[in-house]
Scaffold this active site. Structure first.
Site, PDB file in Angstrom:
ATOM      1  N   TYR A   1       0.826  -1.128   0.079  1.00  0.00           N
ATOM      2  CA  TYR A   1      -0.080   0.101  -0.050  1.00  0.00           C
ATOM      3  C   TYR A   1       0.787   1.257  -0.045  1.00  0.00           C
ATOM      4  O   TYR A   1       1.374   1.660   1.056  1.00  0.00           O
ATOM      5  CB  TYR A   1      -1.075  -0.061   1.213  1.00  0.00           C
ATOM      6  CG  TYR A   1      -1.832  -1.101   1.283  1.00  0.00           C
ATOM      7  CD1 TYR A   1      -2.252  -1.938   0.188  1.00  0.00           C
ATOM      8  CD2 TYR A   1      -2.272  -1.721   2.604  1.00  0.00           C
ATOM      9  CE1 TYR A   1      -2.891  -2.917   0.124  1.00  0.00           C
ATOM     10  CE2 TYR A   1      -3.210  -2.788   2.652  1.00  0.00           C
ATOM     11  CZ  TYR A   1      -3.491  -3.354   1.681  1.00  0.00           C
ATOM     12  OH  TYR A   1      -4.320  -4.369   1.507  1.00  0.00           O
TER      13      TYR A   1
ATOM     14  N   HIS B   1       0.074 -12.326   1.532  1.00  0.00           N
ATOM     15  CA  HIS B   1      -0.732 -11.312   0.505  1.00  0.00           C
ATOM     16  C   HIS B   1      -0.887 -11.589  -0.903  1.00  0.00           C
ATOM     17  O   HIS B   1       0.397 -11.777  -1.479  1.00  0.00           O
ATOM     18  CB  HIS B   1       0.138 -10.010   0.728  1.00  0.00           C
ATOM     19  CG  HIS B   1      -0.945  -8.940   0.471  1.00  0.00           C
ATOM     20  ND1 HIS B   1      -0.280  -7.624   0.215  1.00  0.00           N
ATOM     21  CD2 HIS B   1      -2.062  -8.789   0.095  1.00  0.00           C
ATOM     22  CE1 HIS B   1      -1.370  -6.819   0.131  1.00  0.00           C
ATOM     23  NE2 HIS B   1      -2.414  -7.365  -0.200  1.00  0.00           N
TER      24      HIS B   1
END
Length: 332
Positions: free
Chosen positions: A56, A140
């Site tokens: 992010y 992830h």
């Protein structure tokens, strides 16, 4: 705000969790002050669970989240971050918008689900967060790296959990097959499932959610608004990070007609819906401003009459066996 425990761990999560992708400049930049204000608004509303990732904003989300939480009692909140993408310095010009983040392209992401990659990733995340530990570590998006994630990354996370370096481990994805496999074949504590168990679609019900419930594990549901479609369904709205097909928009508009007939905004019903499943411990929503946080909390506090869920079943918008919330699920 109501809290629950992840699986058989001692990790507590609030019913509503703060997703920190937005404060990593997802799609467009926001100021440092706006990022801090968003986290502060979440804290004031009783939210104590915060999710981030190196992906992010090339680490910006972790840095901003850590800064905003600094000075808070460490035992009072839960932080999750993710492994699988290492950030490697890069001298490329330009920005990272091709990956969705309005930040300079100072680093590039390198997939790495090796044991060493897990350790390096967590160490770098702790440095960016300014913390001595994270509570939850998630694999992830290992879509194309399933075997390495199972054979190398997972055992590394298991060791870290055994050593008390992290308190819970799991996997975060927007697909169902691999999380269900991890639940069957490993001892993960939690699945973060994005977009696949929402008021619009319930693909995750037969896979990850049923597997988690059978094993006493937990699921955190992200993407409850299906990339914004369930916030404001109309032609051109976004679904799964792309323009929504007409048939999907039409279904969302049918959902909206039912919820509004009961005086409930569609986004409020969408926030409530996943909490009806016994395996769901928390709903994760992103925010880039204090106003967005406060609106989300307000929607979750709205009462949703049981008759709304009944009407959705009657109109074929929910399968008859789909679990739905009871009034006690409202955030407090």
């Amino acid at each position: 705000m109501r809290t629950g425990r992840l699986g058989g761990t001692g990790v507590q999560v609030t019913q509503l969790a703060f997703g920190a992708a937005g404060i990593g400049n997802l799609y467009r930049p926001i100021s440092e002050d706006a990022a801090v204000a968003a986290v502060e608004a979440a804290w004031e509303a009783g939210i104590r669970t915060f999710d981030t990732a190196p992906h992010y904003g090339l680490g910006l989300s972790e840095r901003r989240l850590g800064a905003a939480l600094r000075g808070r009692p460490r035992a009072a909140y839960t932080v999750s971050t993710k492994v699988g993408r290492l950030l490697v310095p890069d001298d490329a010009d330009g920005d990272d918008l091709a990956n969705g983040f309005a930040v300079p392209a100072t680093h590039r992401r390198v997939w790495d689900f090796s044991a060493d990659g897990v350790l390096r990733s967590l160490d770098a995340s702790l440095n960016r967060l300014g913390l001595d530990r994270v509570d939850i570590a998630l694999l992830h998006d290992p879509d194309d790296h399933a075997e390495q994630a199972l054979d190398e990354a997972y055992p590394a996370l298991e060791r870290l959990r055994d050593e008390g370096v992290v308190r819970a481990i799991g996997i975060g994805m927007n697909r169902c097959g691999l999380p269900a496999r991890f639940l069957r074949e490993t001892d993960i504590d939690v699945v973060l499932l994005a977009g696949r168990y929402t008021l619009l679609e319930q693909e995750g019900l037969a896979g990850p959610l049923s597997e988690a419930a059978a094993r006493g594990k937990s699921v955190v549901i992200g993407g409850v608004l299906n990339s914004g479609l369930l916030s404001d369904p109309k032609p051109g709205a976004t679904y799964d990070y792309a323009p929504a097909p007409d048939v999907v928009v039409a279904r969302a508009l049918r959902l909206k007609a039912v919820t509004e007939r009961h005086g409930v905004p569609l986004r409020a019903a969408a926030l409530h819906f996943p909490l009806g499943h016994r395996a769901v411990a928390s709903v994760l929503t992103g925010a880039r401003s204090a106003q967005e946080v406060l609106d989300t909390v307000e929607q979750l506090r709205r009462p949703v009459p049981p008759a709304l869920w009944d009407d959705l079943r009657t109109e074929g918008l929910l399968a008859p066996n789909t679990p739905t919330p009871t009034p006690h699920h409202s955030a407090g």
